[in-house]
Design a protein around this motif. Sequence first.
Motif, PDB file in Angstrom:
ATOM      1  N   THR A   4       0.898  -1.165   0.000  1.00 57.75           N
ATOM      2  CA  THR A   4       0.000   0.000   0.000  1.00 57.75           C
ATOM      3  C   THR A   4       0.935   1.213   0.000  1.00 57.75           C
ATOM      4  O   THR A   4       2.151   1.039   0.105  1.00 57.75           O
ATOM      5  CB  THR A   4      -0.943   0.075   1.234  1.00 57.75           C
ATOM      6  N   THR A  19       1.379   3.251   2.337  1.00 57.92           N
ATOM      7  CA  THR A  19       1.952   3.479   3.665  1.00 57.92           C
ATOM      8  C   THR A  19       2.997   2.409   3.969  1.00 57.92           C
ATOM      9  O   THR A  19       4.198   2.686   3.940  1.00 57.92           O
ATOM     10  CB  THR A  19       0.851   3.477   4.737  1.00 57.92           C
ATOM     11  N   TYR A  22       3.463  -2.278   3.759  1.00 59.71           N
ATOM     12  CA  TYR A  22       2.835  -3.491   3.199  1.00 59.71           C
ATOM     13  C   TYR A  22       1.715  -3.969   4.121  1.00 59.71           C
ATOM     14  O   TYR A  22       1.781  -3.786   5.355  1.00 59.71           O
ATOM     15  CB  TYR A  22       3.880  -4.598   3.034  1.00 59.71           C
ATOM     16  N   GLY A  23       0.683  -4.563   3.515  1.00 58.71           N
ATOM     17  CA  GLY A  23      -0.427  -5.106   4.290  1.00 58.71           C
ATOM     18  C   GLY A  23      -0.503  -6.616   4.119  1.00 58.71           C
ATOM     19  O   GLY A  23      -0.030  -7.168   3.123  1.00 58.71           O
ATOM     20  N   ARG A  44      -1.066 -11.960  16.442  1.00 60.89           N
ATOM     21  CA  ARG A  44      -1.715 -10.739  16.919  1.00 60.89           C
ATOM     22  C   ARG A  44      -2.709 -11.067  18.023  1.00 60.89           C
ATOM     23  O   ARG A  44      -3.429 -12.071  17.954  1.00 60.89           O
ATOM     24  CB  ARG A  44      -2.451 -10.081  15.744  1.00 60.89           C
ATOM     25  N   PRO A  49      -8.269  -4.847  17.145  1.00 62.05           N
ATOM     26  CA  PRO A  49      -9.064  -4.925  15.918  1.00 62.05           C
ATOM     27  C   PRO A  49      -8.244  -4.645  14.660  1.00 62.05           C
ATOM     28  O   PRO A  49      -7.174  -4.048  14.714  1.00 62.05           O
ATOM     29  CB  PRO A  49     -10.121  -3.828  16.113  1.00 62.05           C
ATOM     30  N   ILE A  50      -8.812  -5.086  13.529  1.00 62.78           N
ATOM     31  CA  ILE A  50      -8.140  -4.968  12.225  1.00 62.78           C
ATOM     32  C   ILE A  50      -8.951  -4.030  11.329  1.00 62.78           C
ATOM     33  O   ILE A  50     -10.179  -4.094  11.301  1.00 62.78           O
ATOM     34  CB  ILE A  50      -8.030  -6.375  11.587  1.00 62.78           C
ATOM     35  N   LEU A 102      -9.466  -2.280   4.147  1.00 63.52           N
ATOM     36  CA  LEU A 102      -9.246  -1.465   2.958  1.00 63.52           C
ATOM     37  C   LEU A 102     -10.475  -1.628   2.075  1.00 63.52           C
ATOM     38  O   LEU A 102     -10.968  -2.748   1.897  1.00 63.52           O
ATOM     39  CB  LEU A 102      -7.987  -1.925   2.221  1.00 63.52           C
ATOM     40  N   THR A 119      -6.978   6.377   8.007  1.00 67.13           N
ATOM     41  CA  THR A 119      -7.954   5.357   8.393  1.00 67.13           C
ATOM     42  C   THR A 119      -8.986   6.044   9.274  1.00 67.13           C
ATOM     43  O   THR A 119      -8.628   6.736  10.234  1.00 67.13           O
ATOM     44  CB  THR A 119      -7.275   4.211   9.174  1.00 67.13           C
ATOM     45  N   ILE A 161     -12.310   5.682  11.694  1.00 65.96           N
ATOM     46  CA  ILE A 161     -13.045   4.712  12.512  1.00 65.96           C
ATOM     47  C   ILE A 161     -14.532   5.095  12.479  1.00 65.96           C
ATOM     48  O   ILE A 161     -14.893   6.195  12.905  1.00 65.96           O
ATOM     49  CB  ILE A 161     -12.538   4.723  13.977  1.00 65.96           C
ATOM     50  N   SER A 217     -15.845  -4.686  18.982  1.00 68.13           N
ATOM     51  CA  SER A 217     -16.319  -3.300  19.150  1.00 68.13           C
ATOM     52  C   SER A 217     -17.361  -2.972  18.074  1.00 68.13           C
ATOM     53  O   SER A 217     -17.495  -3.675  17.065  1.00 68.13           O
ATOM     54  CB  SER A 217     -15.138  -2.327  19.108  1.00 68.13           C
ATOM     55  N   THR A 238     -17.338  -0.426  16.180  1.00 71.83           N
ATOM     56  CA  THR A 238     -16.762   0.441  15.142  1.00 71.83           C
ATOM     57  C   THR A 238     -15.778  -0.365  14.294  1.00 71.83           C
ATOM     58  O   THR A 238     -15.260  -1.385  14.731  1.00 71.83           O
ATOM     59  CB  THR A 238     -15.985   1.618  15.767  1.00 71.83           C
ATOM     60  N   SER A 266      -0.839   4.576   8.328  1.00 64.10           N
ATOM     61  CA  SER A 266      -1.783   5.684   8.147  1.00 64.10           C
ATOM     62  C   SER A 266      -2.110   6.415   9.460  1.00 64.10           C
ATOM     63  O   SER A 266      -2.000   5.855  10.553  1.00 64.10           O
ATOM     64  CB  SER A 266      -3.093   5.138   7.563  1.00 64.10           C
ATOM     65  N   PRO A 320      -6.688   1.102  20.435  1.00 65.74           N
ATOM     66  CA  PRO A 320      -6.865  -0.161  21.172  1.00 65.74           C
ATOM     67  C   PRO A 320      -5.556  -0.890  21.456  1.00 65.74           C
ATOM     68  O   PRO A 320      -5.447  -1.611  22.443  1.00 65.74           O
ATOM     69  CB  PRO A 320      -7.740  -0.992  20.226  1.00 65.74           C
ATOM     70  N   SER A 321      -4.565  -0.693  20.577  1.00 65.10           N
ATOM     71  CA  SER A 321      -3.303  -1.420  20.779  1.00 65.10           C
ATOM     72  C   SER A 321      -2.311  -0.656  21.636  1.00 65.10           C
ATOM     73  O   SER A 321      -1.182  -1.097  21.821  1.00 65.10           O
ATOM     74  CB  SER A 321      -2.679  -1.718  19.412  1.00 65.10           C
TER      75      SER A 321
HETATM   76  O1  TXA Z   1      -1.337   2.294   6.917  1.00 59.28           O
HETATM   77  C1  TXA Z   1      -1.978   1.435   7.520  1.00 59.28           C
HETATM   78  O2  TXA Z   1      -2.953   1.706   8.254  1.00 59.28           O
HETATM   79  C2  TXA Z   1      -1.536  -0.024   7.345  1.00 59.28           C
HETATM   80  C3  TXA Z   1      -1.762  -0.441   5.896  1.00 59.28           C
HETATM   81  C4  TXA Z   1      -1.388  -1.874   5.627  1.00 59.28           C
HETATM   82  O3  TXA Z   1      -3.090  -0.197   5.516  1.00 59.28           O
HETATM   83  N1  TXA Z   1      -2.198  -0.870   8.266  1.00 59.28           N
HETATM   84  C5  TXA Z   1      -1.952  -0.842   9.607  1.00 59.28           C
HETATM   85  O4  TXA Z   1      -2.699  -1.758  10.313  1.00 59.28           O
HETATM   86  O5  TXA Z   1      -1.155  -0.098  10.119  1.00 59.28           O
HETATM   87  P1  TXA Z   1      -2.360  -2.184  11.830  1.00 59.28           P
HETATM   88  O6  TXA Z   1      -3.313  -3.276  12.127  1.00 59.28           O
HETATM   89  O7  TXA Z   1      -0.937  -2.486  11.946  1.00 59.28           O
HETATM   90  O8  TXA Z   1      -2.730  -0.942  12.664  1.00 59.28           O
HETATM   91  C6  TXA Z   1      -4.101  -0.573  12.783  1.00 59.28           C
HETATM   92  C7  TXA Z   1      -4.362   0.097  14.075  1.00 59.28           C
HETATM   93  C8  TXA Z   1      -4.175  -0.803  15.294  1.00 59.28           C
HETATM   94  O9  TXA Z   1      -3.432  -0.083  16.263  1.00 59.28           O
HETATM   95  C9  TXA Z   1      -5.601  -1.043  15.789  1.00 59.28           C
HETATM   96  O10 TXA Z   1      -5.645  -1.142  17.201  1.00 59.28           O
HETATM   97  C10 TXA Z   1      -6.331   0.193  15.295  1.00 59.28           C
HETATM   98  O11 TXA Z   1      -5.744   0.484  14.063  1.00 59.28           O
HETATM   99  N2  TXA Z   1      -7.770  -0.091  15.068  1.00 59.28           N
HETATM  100  C11 TXA Z   1      -8.296  -1.062  14.282  1.00 59.28           C
HETATM  101  N3  TXA Z   1      -9.641  -1.056  14.361  1.00 59.28           N
HETATM  102  C12 TXA Z   1      -9.982  -0.069  15.214  1.00 59.28           C
HETATM  103  C13 TXA Z   1     -11.217   0.417  15.745  1.00 59.28           C
HETATM  104  N4  TXA Z   1     -12.380  -0.126  15.402  1.00 59.28           N
HETATM  105  N5  TXA Z   1     -11.170   1.460  16.614  1.00 59.28           N
HETATM  106  C14 TXA Z   1      -9.992   2.017  16.958  1.00 59.28           C
HETATM  107  N6  TXA Z   1      -8.786   1.589  16.506  1.00 59.28           N
HETATM  108  C15 TXA Z   1      -8.779   0.567  15.650  1.00 59.28           C
END
Ligand code: TXA
Length: 345
Positions: free
Chosen positions: A33, A35, A37-38, A58, A63-64, A67, A98, A100, A115, A117, A181, A219-220
């Motif tokens: 992507t 930002t 890699y996903g 994980r 949460p995930i 895209l 991103t 929410i 959650s 959201t 992001s 959340p993380s």
């Molecule tokens: O740039 C990016 O966002 C990349 C590319 C691959 O798209 N993805 C990324 O995903 O960084 P990840 O999973 O590494 O980080 C996503 C963050 C995590 O800290 C997660 O806790 C938060 O987003 N998150 C996911 N769903 C959420 C929600 N419903 N409410 C609040 N935070 C959320």
Amino acid sequence: MSKYFDFKNNINENDLKIISKDLKDGKVVIFPTETVYGIGTNGLLPDSVKRIYEIKGRNFTNPINLLVKDINMIESICKDITPIEYSLMEKFFPGPLTLILKKKEIVPDIVTAGSDTVGVRISNNTIVQKLLEYSNVPISAPSANISGKLSGTNIDSILNDFDNKVDYIIDCGNSDLGLESTIVKVIDNIPHILRPGNITAEQIKNVCGDVILDYKNLPSSNLKHYQIDNKSILIYSDDTNKLFNKITELITKSPNSVVLTYSEHISFYNSLIHSNTNLYGNLNIIDLGSINDLNIISKNMFEHLRKAENFNPDLILIEGVKNVGLGVSIMNRFMNICNNNFIEC
Ligand code: TXA
Ligand code: MG
């Protein structure tokens, strides 16, 4: 066996169609992507999303994000979208944001860790756009890294973490931005930044008139993330002499160090290494780029940090940047990596 595709110079549409079909059926794909890699799969299939949690190691409470292809797809999985949320989408999608939003029933609980959201993003990366076009499903896509490690921004890191653990790996060279992001959640009509990224607080404020930095609400934020295994310290000063004095003191105590610094500071370290003492023979220096080019610094920082770890030093010292604009996001990642071990002098 992971099937590897090299799309650095040419994108093979037929291959992408096959990959997209398999992704829709639940196969796991690593893709670029803008930002980082996903690692993605069909975000509406709970069992496939579960596989992503397992491959990454994980925590299921984290949460995930998804895209998505376009606003229509967002409206098919999210509800009660407010005018402020629409204006953020109009301004920053496609791009490194991103958002929410309140989720509809169709989004599985495993994606959102229970959650109500879900995070959504429209990426401007061509490969992502084609995967979405051909699969026509939201793609659950956390960063491609083993949990607790740095996000993958080039193929060496990806293969190191994931070779033979996923179905497909698409290589598109180094990520453009290198930082994950910006994550925004609008609460009571005010955008809260849960994670800083390439889109800055100033830019969000320009659109919405207000912004709150709210990193603790990610959340993380209470999980171990991005920390490098070695002892690490982030150090910053507006005054270069003070900075160099403090760094000299630290590396004198810990000669087997790696310092991540900037092009403008390299000559200082060279003079230390070539001074008459034998003290700094084991010192390794990594150039993060010009202090005046935050885009280049952020683009390459995770790869430089992985390189620093590979020296297996006793101490990793990271010189910080000014905490404004994109510098805020860079400092945020450095702080996480150093577990808030920060010296300002
Ligand atoms: O740039 C990016 O966002 C990349 C590319 C691959 O798209 N993805 C990324 O995903 O960084 P990840 O999973 O590494 O980080 C996503 C963050 C995590 O800290 C997660 O806790 C938060 O987003 N998150 C996911 N769903 C959420 C929600 N419903 N409410 C609040 N935070 C959320
Ligand atoms: Mg991540």
